[in-house]
Scaffold this motif. Structure first.
Motif, PDB file in Angstrom:
ATOM      1  N   LEU A   1      -3.889 -10.054 -14.829  1.00 48.14           N
ATOM      2  CA  LEU A   1      -4.794  -9.205 -13.804  1.00 48.14           C
ATOM      3  C   LEU A   1      -3.895 -10.509 -11.996  1.00 48.14           C
ATOM      4  N   GLU A   2      -4.392 -11.410 -12.550  1.00 49.77           N
ATOM      5  CA  GLU A   2      -3.919 -12.603 -11.957  1.00 49.77           C
ATOM      6  C   GLU A   2      -2.615 -12.556 -11.464  1.00 49.77           C
TER       7      GLU A   2
ATOM      8  N   VAL B   1      -1.509  -9.599  -9.101  1.00 52.19           N
ATOM      9  CA  VAL B   1      -1.605  -9.091  -8.004  1.00 52.19           C
ATOM     10  C   VAL B   1      -0.684 -10.354  -7.105  1.00 52.19           C
ATOM     11  N   SER B   2      -1.079 -11.743  -8.024  1.00 55.39           N
ATOM     12  CA  SER B   2       0.721 -12.725  -8.154  1.00 55.39           C
ATOM     13  C   SER B   2       1.419 -11.611  -7.021  1.00 55.39           C
TER      14      SER B   2
ATOM     15  N   ARG C   1       1.330  -9.662  -3.980  1.00 55.51           N
ATOM     16  CA  ARG C   1       1.063 -10.577  -3.491  1.00 55.51           C
ATOM     17  C   ARG C   1       2.697 -11.064  -2.217  1.00 55.51           C
TER      18      ARG C   1
ATOM     19  N   THR D   1      -6.499 -14.326  -4.793  1.00 58.65           N
ATOM     20  CA  THR D   1      -5.946 -13.404  -5.190  1.00 58.65           C
ATOM     21  C   THR D   1      -7.309 -13.235  -6.092  1.00 58.65           C
TER      22      THR D   1
ATOM     23  N   TYR E   1      -8.934 -10.116  -4.435  1.00 50.55           N
ATOM     24  CA  TYR E   1      -8.253  -8.636  -4.914  1.00 50.55           C
ATOM     25  C   TYR E   1      -8.822  -8.385  -6.452  1.00 50.55           C
ATOM     26  N   ILE E   2      -8.524  -9.200  -7.080  1.00 50.07           N
ATOM     27  CA  ILE E   2      -9.346  -9.409  -9.028  1.00 50.07           C
ATOM     28  C   ILE E   2     -10.750  -8.401  -8.066  1.00 50.07           C
TER      29      ILE E   2
ATOM     30  N   ALA F   1      -9.631  -4.361  -7.544  1.00 41.34           N
ATOM     31  CA  ALA F   1      -9.884  -3.989  -8.674  1.00 41.34           C
ATOM     32  C   ALA F   1     -10.601  -3.416  -9.552  1.00 41.34           C
TER      33      ALA F   1
ATOM     34  N   LEU G   1      -2.791  -2.891  -3.489  1.00 39.07           N
ATOM     35  CA  LEU G   1      -3.672  -3.245  -4.785  1.00 39.07           C
ATOM     36  C   LEU G   1      -2.374  -1.998  -5.112  1.00 39.07           C
TER      37      LEU G   1
ATOM     38  N   TYR H   1       2.952  -0.641 -10.625  1.00 35.73           N
ATOM     39  CA  TYR H   1       0.945  -1.924 -10.875  1.00 35.73           C
ATOM     40  C   TYR H   1      -0.570  -0.978 -10.940  1.00 35.73           C
TER      41      TYR H   1
ATOM     42  N   PHE I   1      -2.907  -1.608 -13.640  1.00 36.11           N
ATOM     43  CA  PHE I   1      -4.373  -1.798 -13.599  1.00 36.11           C
ATOM     44  C   PHE I   1      -5.127  -1.051 -14.073  1.00 36.11           C
TER      45      PHE I   1
END
Length: 196
Positions: free
Chosen positions: A44-45, A48-49, A52, A63, A66-67, A70, A100, A157, A161
């Motif tokens: 997930l990191e 998201v990274s 971003r 971050t 955002y996780i 999600a 996201l 993306y 997810f």
């Protein structure tokens, strides 16, 4: 053996440096797909990274926030509840979800996004046409823009997810169902009204 067979055998032994056989032991492998060794959190990191960096997110969320958005989206939590958990405004959670590419059917349930996507009229005109507020039209346009952004990335993306969060939820649900079914089968026909 006839002459041809002997000749082929000689060629074979010459080519294989005198080995009588050329078979190798086979490995007992399970499946052909490579397993990602990272944890769900690490995956997930990473997603998201990447997002971003690519889309240059704006806003007060980290971050980890955002996780959390999600995870909450896949757990079915409303934006208001997520905002309370994170200590931010509900609008920040909504914007984070759009960033996201996590769009819900309820995000634009009163209008046809395809119909308003390329309309050039201002929010006031469209709001009157669809009998909604200007704020709602503005929101719907942001949802449509997020959908376009997601499609431009081939929903890559969103698929990531889905792979991380939806599969994990499905796996957990299936494990729970199997445990419950197993217990049900094991206790079937047993007397449960027993006095001690």
């Amino acid at each position: 053996m006839n002459d041809k067979t002997e000749e082929l055998r000689d060629i074979f032994t010459d080519v294989t440096d005198g080995e009588e056989t050329v078979t190798e032991a086979q490995e007992d492998t399970r499946g052909s797909l490579e397993k990602d060794e990272r944890t769900d959190q690490e995956r997930l990191e990473s997603v998201v990274s990447q997002m971003r960096e690519r889309y240059e997110f704006e806003g007060p969320l980290s971050t980890d926030d955002y996780i959390a958005v999600a995870r909450g989206f896949y757990d079915g939590l409303p934006d208001e509840e997520l905002a309370d958990e994170l200590g931010v405004d509900e609008e920040d959670v909504f914007e984070a979800r759009l960033s996201l590419h996590l769009i819900d059917d309820a995000d634009a349930d009163e209008v046809d996004l395809v119909a308003i996507r390329n309309r050039e009229e201002d929010d006031e005109t469209l709001a009157a046409e669809y009998d909604v507020t200007e704020e709602q039209i503005s929101r719907y346009r942001r949802v449509a823009a997020a959908q376009d952004e997601s499609r431009t990335a081939n929903d890559r993306y969103r698929d990531e997810f889905d792979s991380i969060l939806a599969d994990a939820a499905l796996s957990e649900r299936m494990t729970t169902d199997v445990r419950e079914d197993g217990l049900e089968d094991a206790t079937e026909g047993m007397e449960t009204d027993v006095d001690f």
